[in-house]
Design an enzyme around this catalytic site. Structure first.
Site, mmCIF file in Angstrom:
data_model
loop_
_atom_site.group_PDB
_atom_site.id
_atom_site.type_symbol
_atom_site.label_atom_id
_atom_site.label_comp_id
_atom_site.label_asym_id
_atom_site.label_seq_id
_atom_site.Cartn_x
_atom_site.Cartn_y
_atom_site.Cartn_z
ATOM 1 N N LYS A 1 135.403 40.581 -13.386
ATOM 2 C CA LYS A 1 134.661 41.240 -12.308
ATOM 3 C C LYS A 1 135.071 42.710 -12.213
ATOM 4 O O LYS A 1 136.178 43.067 -12.602
ATOM 5 C CB LYS A 1 135.012 40.574 -10.965
ATOM 6 C CG LYS A 1 134.363 39.228 -10.736
ATOM 7 C CD LYS A 1 134.731 38.698 -9.364
ATOM 8 C CE LYS A 1 134.126 37.321 -9.117
ATOM 9 N NZ LYS A 1 132.651 37.333 -9.045
ATOM 10 N N ARG B 1 130.921 26.196 -10.179
ATOM 11 C CA ARG B 1 130.113 25.021 -10.547
ATOM 12 C C ARG B 1 130.847 24.147 -11.567
ATOM 13 O O ARG B 1 130.604 22.955 -11.640
ATOM 14 C CB ARG B 1 128.743 25.502 -11.055
ATOM 15 C CG ARG B 1 128.799 26.329 -12.294
ATOM 16 C CD ARG B 1 127.533 27.164 -12.516
ATOM 17 N NE ARG B 1 127.467 28.326 -11.628
ATOM 18 C CZ ARG B 1 126.457 29.187 -11.608
ATOM 19 N NH1 ARG B 1 125.407 29.012 -12.407
ATOM 20 N NH2 ARG B 1 126.455 30.215 -10.785
#
Ligand code: BES
Ligand code: MN
Ligand code: ZN
Length: 504
Positions: A290, A364
């Site tokens: 990120k 997820r």
């Protein structure tokens, strides 16, 4: 964080307003110049201070309005606040009750009161969902939240002083004290659960690791008779075939953990409700790193897990007569020589394979295996909670959680619980047409795809939740505050708790 607010219903308070000692007395005042007996008695000893404010137009009693009047030797309380409760002829809405509750709490905290007295007039409500008891529930939650401060600043000298230690409430009502007390107690328990979640969120990533979440869950289980906890480490997860969950922590020195809490308040053998939380204790993005600007906020990436741990304590505190399982899938997402790389393929516990195209879509991956794991409990319903996508903030902003489900009844119940507990969610579709966005040439599915980020993330999860009614709450926008108020919000503990309370 240890302190607790002593919160009691004290209907006698309204009779001894002048003589009761406290740092602050909050009087609910209706709009329209007619003072009820309590407000009138304060008005008399203050030589008409309330009526003067009303006459000058400085205070009208509108919902949520706040004002301050000077005390004198005739009154035992140190300070007096007025809080507008609206026109007595009008029915109050849920939003009105939130406004009144926060005005009360804010007046108490504005002058850093430690002990508070709250005296409220009778009310009418605009829906049958609302009652004096549910009003007190909201107030209890709001007060308990205000009693929380983050003081684990790792510097003993820096401990902040905690305000609001003792509060008594009286409310003009036809309902029994038992009913009113129950509302207040429920609200307070929800507030306490939110504070547990806020504390875990606020602790930095170097303290709040997967192991820390596991230890916190174990201590909670030690505190409540009907709550138990089992923790699975990497070795045990490997044995269960959870390579997908494990792939997320590959780059980290911290051991990944699967935490399984079980609250047995219901009949032995009765099927449980299940809540499953994403517990990424820090999300760097992994090899798909990120950008640095707000990366610190990725310590909040365990807020789903925190809401599970908080809610398990709410249900334990309230002794709900149902069985509930709380699962936390926890890992730290780091780059490193052993980290998962884009293009790597892993096998999930369900047997389906996943091509990891972006290591930053890691939530997820841990949830996929947790959703398979939870099948062993034969749950009535499964709700997962995750700070899953930045995209949900684009869709719904910071005030509303995203809800997606494979079962319309469950979706409706959760949406209603959110409204009732002032912790709202809004449903997004997960129609089949979105599923093809996850097609992969190299595995059964890819972990990212398409433009509808929040929906495709939920579509990915749905493939592991086919065997039970399931809903997913994307709380990336709601579980923490940004800017000056940066910190955990305690959401969606109110929604989850309300859902389970309504089931019990
Ligand atoms: N934890 C983030 C989601 C997030 C973003 C939470 C902003 C709170 C604030 C999640 O793991 C993530 O990185 N999601 C990616 C998914 C993308 C790679 C498909 C995102 O939202 O950018
Ligand atoms: Mn990520
Ligand atoms: Zn994440």
């Amino acid at each position: 964080m240890k302190k607790r607010l002593a919160l009691t219903l004290n209907q006698e308070l309204s009779k001894n307003l002048i003589k009761t000692k406290g740092d602050a007395l909050v009087i609910g005042v209706n709009e329209g110049r007619v003072l009820n007996a309590q407000a009138a008695s304060i008005d008399t000893v203050t030589q008409g201070a309330i009526k003067k404010l009303i006459k000058r137009g400085e205070f009208e009693g509108k919902v949520g309005q706040m004002s301050y009047i000077a005390t004198n030797d005739g009154i035992a309380a140190e300070r007096i606040f007025l809080v507008g409760c609206g026109n007595a002829k009008n029915a109050l809405s849920s939003d009105d009750l939130d406004k009144i509750s926060s005005a009360i709490t804010n007046s108490l905290s504005s002058k850093k009161s430690v002990t508070g007295l709250i005296c409220l007039p009778s009310n009418k409500y605009d829906s049958k969902e609302l009652s004096d008891s549910s009003f007190l529930q909201k107030l209890g939650t709001s007060l308990e939240n205000k009693a929380y401060t983050y003081d684990a600043k790792l510097n003993k000298k820096n401990k902040s002083i905690n305000y609001l230690k003792k509060v008594s409430v009286s409310l003009e009502s036809k309902d029994s004290d038992t009913k009113l007390k129950k509302g207040l107690k429920t609200g307070q328990a929800i507030g306490q659960g939110m504070n547990v979640a806020k504390e875990l969120a606020n602790l930095p990533g170097n303290i709040c690791t997967p192991t820390y979440l596991a230890n916190t869950s174990k201590s909670a289980a030690n505190k409540y008779e009907k709550l138990s906890c089992r923790v699975y480490g990497e070795k045990e997860m490997k044995k269960m075939g959870m390579d997908c969950l494990l792939s997320v922590g590959n780059g980290s020195a911290e051991e990944s953990k699967l935490i399984s809490m079980s609250y047995m308040g219901g009949k032995k053998g009765a099927r449980p409700y299940a809540i499953v939380g994403k517990g990424i204790t820090f999300d760097t993005g992994g090899i798909s790193l990120k950008p640095p600007a707000t990366m610190d906020e990725m310590k909040f990436d365990m807020c789903g897990a925190a809401s599970v741990i908080g809610t398990m304590q709410v249900v334990s505190e309230l002794k709900l007569p149902i069985n509930i399982v709380g699962i936390v899938a926890s890992a730290e997402n780091m780059p490193g020589s052993k980290a998962t790389k884009p293009g790597d393929v892993v096998k999930t516990m369900s047997g389906q394979t996943v091509e990891i195209l972006n290591t930053d879509a890691e939530g997820r991956l841990v949830l996929a295996d947790a959703l398979t794991f939870v099948e062993r409990f034969k749950p009535i319903s499964v709700v997962d909670i995750a700070t899953l996508t930045g995209a949900v903030i684009m869709a719904l902003g910071y005030s509303t959680s995203g809800l997606m489900s494979n079962n319309e009844d469950l979706a409706k119940e959760l949406l209603a619980a959110g409204v009732k507990a002032s912790d709202k969610a809004w449903q997004l579709p997960i129609w089949d047409s979105y599923q093809k966005d996850l097609d992969s040439n190299f595995a059964d599915m890819a972990n990212i795809g398409g433009r509808a980020g929040t929906i495709t993330a939920a579509c990915f999860l749905s493939r592991f939740a086919e065997n039970y009614p399931w809903a997913h709450l994307d709380v990336a926008g709601t579980a923490s505050y940004k800017g000056a108020a940066k910190g955990g919000s305690g959401r969606p503990v109110p929604l989850l708790s309300q859902y389970l309370i309504d089931k019990a």
